[in-house]
Every structure is written in structure tokens, then in C-alpha cells.
Scaffold this motif. Structure first.
Motif, PDB file in Angstrom:
ATOM      1  N   ILE A 653       3.480  -9.314  -0.037  1.00  0.00           N
ATOM      2  CA  ILE A 653       3.472  -8.048  -0.655  1.00  0.00           C
ATOM      3  C   ILE A 653       2.762  -6.718   0.012  1.00  0.00           C
ATOM      4  CG2 ILE A 653       2.165  -6.802  -2.432  1.00  0.00           C
ATOM      5  CD1 ILE A 653       3.368  -8.812  -4.696  1.00  0.00           C
ATOM      6  N   ASP A 654       1.390  -7.865   0.398  1.00  0.00           N
ATOM      7  CA  ASP A 654       0.425  -6.453   1.180  1.00  0.00           C
ATOM      8  C   ASP A 654       1.399  -5.874   2.516  1.00  0.00           C
ATOM      9  OD1 ASP A 654      -0.818  -6.431  -0.126  1.00  0.00           O
ATOM     10  OD2 ASP A 654      -2.177  -7.997   0.894  1.00  0.00           O
ATOM     11  N   ILE A 655       2.400  -6.936   2.917  1.00  0.00           N
ATOM     12  CA  ILE A 655       2.826  -6.146   4.336  1.00  0.00           C
ATOM     13  C   ILE A 655       4.158  -5.864   4.031  1.00  0.00           C
ATOM     14  CG2 ILE A 655       4.381  -7.266   6.358  1.00  0.00           C
ATOM     15  CD1 ILE A 655       2.485  -9.733   6.821  1.00  0.00           C
ATOM     16  N   GLY A 656       4.668  -5.766   2.890  1.00  0.00           N
ATOM     17  CA  GLY A 656       5.623  -5.057   2.523  1.00  0.00           C
ATOM     18  C   GLY A 656       5.470  -3.758   1.904  1.00  0.00           C
ATOM     19  N   GLN A 657       3.806  -2.948   1.362  1.00  0.00           N
ATOM     20  CA  GLN A 657       4.014  -1.817   1.419  1.00  0.00           C
ATOM     21  C   GLN A 657       2.993  -1.256   2.211  1.00  0.00           C
ATOM     22  OE1 GLN A 657       2.127  -0.399  -2.256  1.00  0.00           O
ATOM     23  NE2 GLN A 657       4.401  -1.081  -2.251  1.00  0.00           N
TER      24      GLN A 657
END
Length: 784
Positions: A653-657
Motif C-alpha cells: 500500500i505504501d509503494i502504491g501511494q
């Protein structure tokens, strides 16, 4: 075997602190995720449309709505006088009217509203109104408002050191101004609300909003009822980006007024074109800098003027311009500084929150200044940046907060090495020397972004955690899910705290009758605050369970733990479901509320000093571009990002954000051009004339890595916020474009390049550099 809910794929069912999928991903892909417009319609449901002002500023002389009232399908028509309570729906100050009264202040301002049996009938009816307006002279630009000292709120300044002396004694001085346009939110799901009347005069509002508590409050105010008669509910949004922090309240209030008047469910869904005309955007800014610096590029002092185009009312502009002031330093020690923020009034739609608030608008100008200093001194811009970074020797911000965790020097060194920056810089120079019709640009830029609401009272959150008899868990909190993965992360925090698999957790819709008086989901603080509130509830439950288990099983509490879906005792394990049932039979509470307030923060506006931020998130990006010299068109060919999220709660999720934030920021700085005509009418009002990035714009080489360093502050498992900071990593793209344009003059001249850097703007910068070359050549020939 217990069946797993659809929201958690089976192969991820036991993971509470890893890269698992978004809790709604499967439902979103299959179309099962329910948004407000997917809620089945009631048989007697009404639909809303509004009649709008056609001029930017003027007096309302006459309104004739007789033809509107008699139009097919029309059930009700209202003007401001028909609102039973307060027509002012301002989020903080005053002036944001649900319907205009005696005057209009921007093109598109609602003057009256219609409720009809169908959306089409409502839209057709509003066109039948006869409205006579007396035009007044509008003010349309921040520069105009600044010249006339026309502001929506008082001017504010922060300062440190002796700026006058620093500028006067500096061996080099740079004065610069820059125009930076705003940005349309362009969420996939437009603004929408559904109001359903309840017994006792109550109202249940389903809203696509980042701030359910504000929706509740303002609906109660326009209806003239207490807040306990209004429930606002948000299960998910199809994007928000700040555009649904304050702006969504108008739709909820309008639907609620009609629902109360007619005792029928009412939906108000804005068409995309109305949404782009009637709702606020990211602020345009006009910035002026006066900077003194040494021969090696160290900034000795800076005076900055930041003028935000607020629109016709204050909305959230006070905090937005404050945030621009707080981030005018970006990652750099200014040594001596005076920063003034102006809140400019214009006869345009009132601008509002957008990802990063005001931070991006000052940071891009600071990075442009660094580029210009480097060109002026014949240095690599990265070296200038590194010399000015906050570090142990220079750690005080202009507003008095110390930078305590010095992440950036090491992070930048690591990215510089991983991205092979120095070799690529040489390759860019060689390419530019060899190629006449194309030029490459390269830039590595940092981000230091403060995490907390700058209004102290907003830094609080509540949560509820319920454990049911089968061992399943429900979590409710004040944060809203707009696609960013907040519900997923909070579920992981609860699972980790209880030592159980995340498949047991079900997040429920955000509702004001469950957790009251909540802050908006904004300022990148959603996980920090709601996650910690949920963890507080978990710890209360665990404390009761451990105390009971110690007595029941005759084991010291110190020898008890919860992990792997079991209660672990000194000599055996108890399955979680069994523990829950035994605790229930012994009347042990299996639910709790939780609360969190961000510690350490506080800013004194009267002195311009304090600690507005709990901590800073950091990151850096290297971007490489290639520019066509004949057309100004360009391509981002490679991006390398290293970003600081503390101990990541969910790397996926962090990399997607980070990826999504970067591309959205790239759109703001390159293709997304907000334009108004000379009358104040927005002309970039549809996907046909407002260009957000597409898959074609994503760089072919796009490397994103996380800088693994725990947050030194007590956040949820020492993680850091990730929502807003990545957007500003895209400043590296803009700086790379400027670098390419400056290479035309061998970096002897830095052309002006406003934002967004559209191909037209880039071509203008190239031509300015070419004109400089011609002038220098002519001067050389003349001197010979």
C-alpha cells in the motif's frame, strides 16, 4: 474450516504486518464495492440540480422561477430564504452560502435548487429560470488582489534571524517570482450525497466525504436541529485528494433540506462538468523570493512572499497558506528568513484542500531557486541541495521547530548511489552536446513534509473495537476510506495488537453515531491517529483479558501473550475463539472505545513559533526527461524514488501511494492546466480540456524503494505517514525540465518556467534560452 470474507484473499488471511491487498480490492475489481450512487433507489426518491450564476460578481435583481416550478417532474424549488436553518455552510470561518442571497461572487455559484423525480427532469428544469443580474467589477487574480490589498483573512508572517543583514551582506543575491497554477481534484467518483429522512425529524446522510462530522454538523445547522438527529455515514469514496474535505458538505446539506421539506429520500449527484465549475481546486499561488547565498551555494537568508488565490471565501485557505509558509524551506536551512503569506480574495470559486495542502506551492519555488543558484555558480544542483540540508549543525526551521530526525542526508546519499546519479549527469551532458534537436534534463530533489494538522484541536481520533463470540472482530473509527488503504492498515494494526489473523477483522463504515466529533481524514494523519485510537481500544481489551486469564488459569500476567490466534500461557495455548467464549461467560468486556491525541504539538500564531508538526516524513526522487527543441514536448524516461515511511505497516500500500502520489504531482506540474477566461469563467471544465496523466505518461523505468528507518516518535509500530509527501517528489520532474531548458545556454542562463510546465511553457523557456545565447553572441561580436 472457517470461510474467509471476500475482502481478504485466503493467501493473505494470516498476515497482520505485511504487503497484503487493500481490503476492498477484490470488490472494487469485480464491481461489488458499493458507493453512494450504487445504493438502490427508493421508489419515491428525488434528484437535485442547481441554477447557477452566469457572472463572476454582481447583484441579484430579479428571480422568476415560475416556469421551473411547473416543469415536468419538478416537486420542489428553493432559494436561500427557504432554508429552515443557517444558510452558511462554511467549514471554519463564514461566507460559504448554500444558496446565494443578494449577491453572487463567482460563475457557477448556486442561486436556486430544484428537486425532481429524475435527474434529467431536474437538469432540464433549471434551464427555465429567468434571473436578472447586475454585473459588478470582478477581481480574478492573486496579483490583482495583492495590489488592492483584498484578502479573505489577515496576513500572517513567520521570521527568524536578521534577514536584512543577511541579504545585504550576502556575496550573491537572487530575486525571483513564479506563477504556479492550481489543480483539479478529478476524483473518479464525483461529489454526491443521499439524504433519507428518519423519525423524530432526524436525517441519515450517505455522503462521499472526508469529514463526516462536518457533514453532520452542517446538515444539522441548515435544518435547524440538534446534531444528535443527524447521522452521516461514509463507507468508501472513489477518491478525495482533499476535494471532499469541505466541499462535499454542500451536497449533503442541499439533499437534506429537500428531504426534510418533502419527507422523501433525496440524492444530489453533481455531473462532472458542474463539479469542475462549482467546487474548489488547489490554490493558484504567486510567489516572490529574495535570497542571499555564498560562493559555494549556501543560503544565508531569504525573504519570501506567498500569495494564494483563495477565491471568494476563506474555506480552508488559512491553513493552506500557513502550510505553504511552513514548507517554504522544504528540506533546507535558510539561516535567516522572513516568510509572509497572503490570502487573496478573488471572484472565483473558493479554493480548498488538495493533497499536500499549501506545501507543494512554496516547495516548487524553493527548488526552482536552488536550480537557479546552481546555474549562477556553475555548480551541480545536487551539491547545492546537499550543502543546505537540515542537519545536526543547522536544524531550526523558520517557525522555531527543530528537525530532530536527520534522515535526508543519508537518504539522499543512498539514492544518489542507487540511481547512479553522477554517471547519468555526465551522460546527460554528453547527450546534450551531441544532439541539437533534443535535450535531456536530470534532477534529484528532496521532500521534508510535516505531519499533523496545523490546527491543534483537529489532532484527535476515536475508535471502537468489538470482539464477537466467534472470534471475529469489527473495527470502527473516525477515518474515511478514499482508496488510500486506511481501513486496511487499521485492520492490520488491530490484528497485530490482538495477535490474530487479519482475516478476522472487518472494518465498518465511518458513522457519526459510532465515533463522534472526528477530524477530517486529511493531513496524511489518518493512519497515525485512527490507528493509534484503535490500538488504544485493543490495549484496553487485552488488559482485561490478560487480567482474567491470569486469575482463571492461575498464571502470572507476565507469562501471558496473544499471538498466532492463540492465548499463550506458560505451559499451553488457548485458541482465540475459546478464550473469547470463556471470557464472555465470565462477564469480561469484549469491546472498548479508544482515543488518541497527537502529543508534543503546538503553534503560537501570535509569535509565529512553535511545533506545528509531530514529525517529518522524508523522501527524494531522481527524474530524467528528454525534451523536443522544436515543439517543447517531452517524455519522462526514468524515475528513481527512495521514500521514508518509518517501519512500513504495509509495503504494498505504501509503494502504491508513493507511485500514485508521484504521478498525480507530475500531472499538476506538467499537463494539468487550470484556465479561466477574462470574465472569470473556468474554461478547463471537462476531460476534453483538462489533461490528467494517463498510463502513457508513466515513465518506462519507475523504481520505488522504501527507506527502512523506524520513526523515532511513538506512532503505530513506528510507521510514518505516506499520503501527501510523495506528491512533492514530482517536483524533480519539473526541475529536470528546467535543467533541460537551461542546458540550451550551457546553464549560463536560467529561463523562467511557470507551473505547470506544459509543452508551450517549455518551448517558451527554450526560446528564452536561445534568445540569451543570441544576445551573448551579439555582445561578443560587438566587443570584438
Amino acid at each position: 474450516m472457517r470461510k474467509l470474507p471476500k475482502s481478504w484473499p485466503a493467501d493473505q488471511a494470516t498476515t497482520s504486518k505485511a504487503a497484503i491487498a487493500h481490503e476492498s480490492a477484490q470488490k472494487q475489481v469485480t464491481g461489488e464495492a458499493v458507493y453512494v450512487d450504487d445504493i438502490p433507489e427508493w421508489p419515491n426518491q428525488l434528484h437535485v440540480a442547481t441554477g447557477q450564476s452566469t457572472i463572476a460578481h454582481g447583484n441579484i435583481r430579479r428571480i422568476d422561477l415560475s416556469a421551473v416550478r411547473s416543469a415536468p417532474g419538478v416537486v420542489d424549488v428553493i432559494v436561500q430564504q427557504d432554508i429552515p436553518g443557517d444558510p452558511d455552510i462554511s467549514p471554519v470561518f463564514t461566507g460559504d452560502l448554500l444558496l446565494a442571497g443578494e449577491q453572487v461572487n463567482y460563475i457557477g455559484q448556486p442561486i436556486f435548487a430544484v428537486a425532481a423525480t429524475s435527474f434529467r427532469a431536474a437538469q432540464q428544469a433549471v434551464a427555465l429560470a429567468e434571473i436578472e443580474l447586475e454585473p459588478l467589477q470582478p477581481r480574478l487574480t492573486a496579483e490583482d488582489a495583492l495590489a488592492h490589498e483584498d484578502f479573505v483573512l489577515a496576513t500572517h508572517s513567520i521570521a527568524m534571524g536578521d534577514v536584512e543583514a543577511a541579504l545585504a551582506n550576502a556575496p550573491n543575491r537572487l530575486q525571483k517570482s513564479m506563477s504556479i497554477r492550481g489543480q483539479e481534484h478529478f476524483y473518479l467518483e464525483g461529489q454526491i450525497s443521499l439524504a433519507v429522512p428518519q423519525e423524530d425529524g432526524g436525517m441519515h446522510v450517505f455522503s462521499s466525504s472526508q469529514h463526516p462530522s462536518e457533514v453532520q454538523k452542517l446538515v444539522a445547522h441548515v435544518l435547524g436541529v440538534p446534531l444528535n438527529l443527524v447521522t452521516a455515514e461514509v463507507r468508501r469514496m472513489g477518491g478525495g485528494f482533499g476535494g471532499k474535505e469541505s466541499q462535499s458538505a454542500a451536497l449533503a446539506c442541499m439533499a437534506a433540506v429537500f428531504a426534510a421539506r418533502n419527507q422523501r429520500p433525496v440524492k444530489y449527484r453533481m455531473p462532472r462538468k458542474d463539479d469542475m465549475v462549482q467546487t474548489g481546486k488547489r490554490h493558484d499561488f504567486w510567489n516572490q523570493y529574495d535570497v542571499g547565498f555564498s560562493e559555494d551555494g549556501r543560503i544565508l537568508g531569504a525573504r519570501m512572499i506567498l500569495a494564494g488565490k483563495c477565491g471568494c471565501t476563506a474555506d480552508l485557505s488559512d491553513g493552506i497558506v500557513d502550510r505553504a509558509m511552513f514548507h517554504a524551506d522544504n528540506a533546507y536551512s535558510l539561516n535567516a528568513a522572513e516568510i509572509t503569506g497572503y490570502r487573496c480574495r478573488t471572484n472565483t470559486v473558493s479554493n480548498t484542500a488538495f493533497r499536500g495542502f499549501g506545501g507543494p506551492k512554496s516547495m516548487v519555488t524553493t527548488e526552482a531557486t536552488i536550480e537557479t543558484i546552481a546555474h549562477r555558480l556553475g555548480l551541480d544542483a545536487l551539491d547545492v541541495r546537499k550543502r543546505n540540508l537540515y542537519c545536526a549543525e543547522q536544524d531550526e526551521t523558520p517557525y522555531g521547530q527543530k528537525v530532530e530526525q536527520h534522515v535526508l542526508p543519508e537518504l539522499i546519499e543512498q539514492l544518489e548511489s542507487q540511481s547512479d546519479y553522477r554517471a547519468r549527469r555526465q551522460a546527460v551532458k554528453q547527450f546534450n552536446n551531441a544532439c541539437r534537436w533534443q535535450k535531456k534534463g536530470l534532477a534529484l530533489t528532496p521532500v521534508k513534509f510535516g505531519i499533523s494538522f496545523t490546527s491543534k484541536h483537529l489532532n484527535q481520533a476515536g475508535a471502537l473495537v468489538h470482539i464477537f463470540l466467534d472470534g471475529s472482530v469489527m473495527v470502527n473509527h473516525g477515518g474515511t476510506e478514499m482508496g488510500q488503504g486506511l481501513f486496511t492498515k487499521v485492520a492490520q494494526i488491530v490484528a497485530r495488537g490482538l495477535g490474530i489473523s487479519v482475516s478476522r477483522i472487518r472494518p465498518s463504515a465511518t458513522r457519526t453515531d459510532k465515533v463522534p466529533n472526528t477530524a477530517p481524514t486529511a493531513a496524511s494523519a489518518g493512519t497515525d491517529m485512527n490507528g493509534m485510537a484503535a490500538l488504544d481500544a485493543v490495549n484496553k481489551i487485552k488488559s482485561a483479558l490478560f487480567e482474567f486469564a491470569g486469575e482463571h488459569y492461575r498464571v502470572p500476567v507476565a507469562d501471558i501473550s496473544l499471538k498466532d490466534d492463540c492465548l499463550w500461557l506458560k505451559d499451553r495455548t488457548i485458541p482465540f475463539e475459546e478464550l473469547v467464549k470463556i471470557a464472555y461467560m465470565n462477564r469480561i468486556p469484549l469491546w472498548s472505545s479508544g482515543f488518541y491525541k497527537t502529543p508534543k504539538i503546538g503553534y503560537d500564531r501570535s509569535t509565529g513559533k512553535g511545533r506545528p508538526f509531530y514529525y517529518f516524513s522524508n523522501g527524494a526522487a531522481v527524474s530524467e526527461v528528454v525534451v523536443d527543441m522544436l515543439t517543447g514536448e517531452y517524455k519522462v524516461i526514468r524515475v528513481d524514488i527512495l521514500h521514508d515511511v518509518g517501519h512500513s505497516l504495509n509495503p504494498a500500500i505504501d509503494i502504491g501511494q508513493i507511485e500514485g502520489g508521484f504521478i498525480q504531482g507530475m500531472g499538476w506540474l506538467t499537463t494539468e492546466e487550470l484556465l479561466w477566461d477574462e470574465h472569470g469563467r473556468i474554461i478547463s471544465n471537462s476531460p476534453a480540456n483538462y489533461k490528467i496523466p494517463t498510463a502513457h505518461d508513466v515513465p518506462e523505468i519507475f523504481n520505488v524503494a522504501l527507506f527502512d528507518r523506524p520513526n523515532t516518535e511513538e506512532t503505530a509500530y513506528h510507521s510514518k505517514a505516506v499520503g501527501e509527501p510523495p506528491l512533492m517528489l514530482a517536483i524533480s520532474v519539473w526541475c529536470a525540465l528546467l535543467d533541460a531548458c537551461a542546458s540550451v545556454s550551457e546553464y549560463a542562463f536560467t529561463p523562467d518556467l511557470n507551473a505547470p510546465a506544459t509543452p508551450e511553457q517549455v518551448l517558451n523557456a527554450i526560446q528564452a534560452a536561445q534568445a540569451y545565447n543570441a544576445e551573448q553572441s551579439a555582445n561578443t561580436e560587438e566587443s570584438c
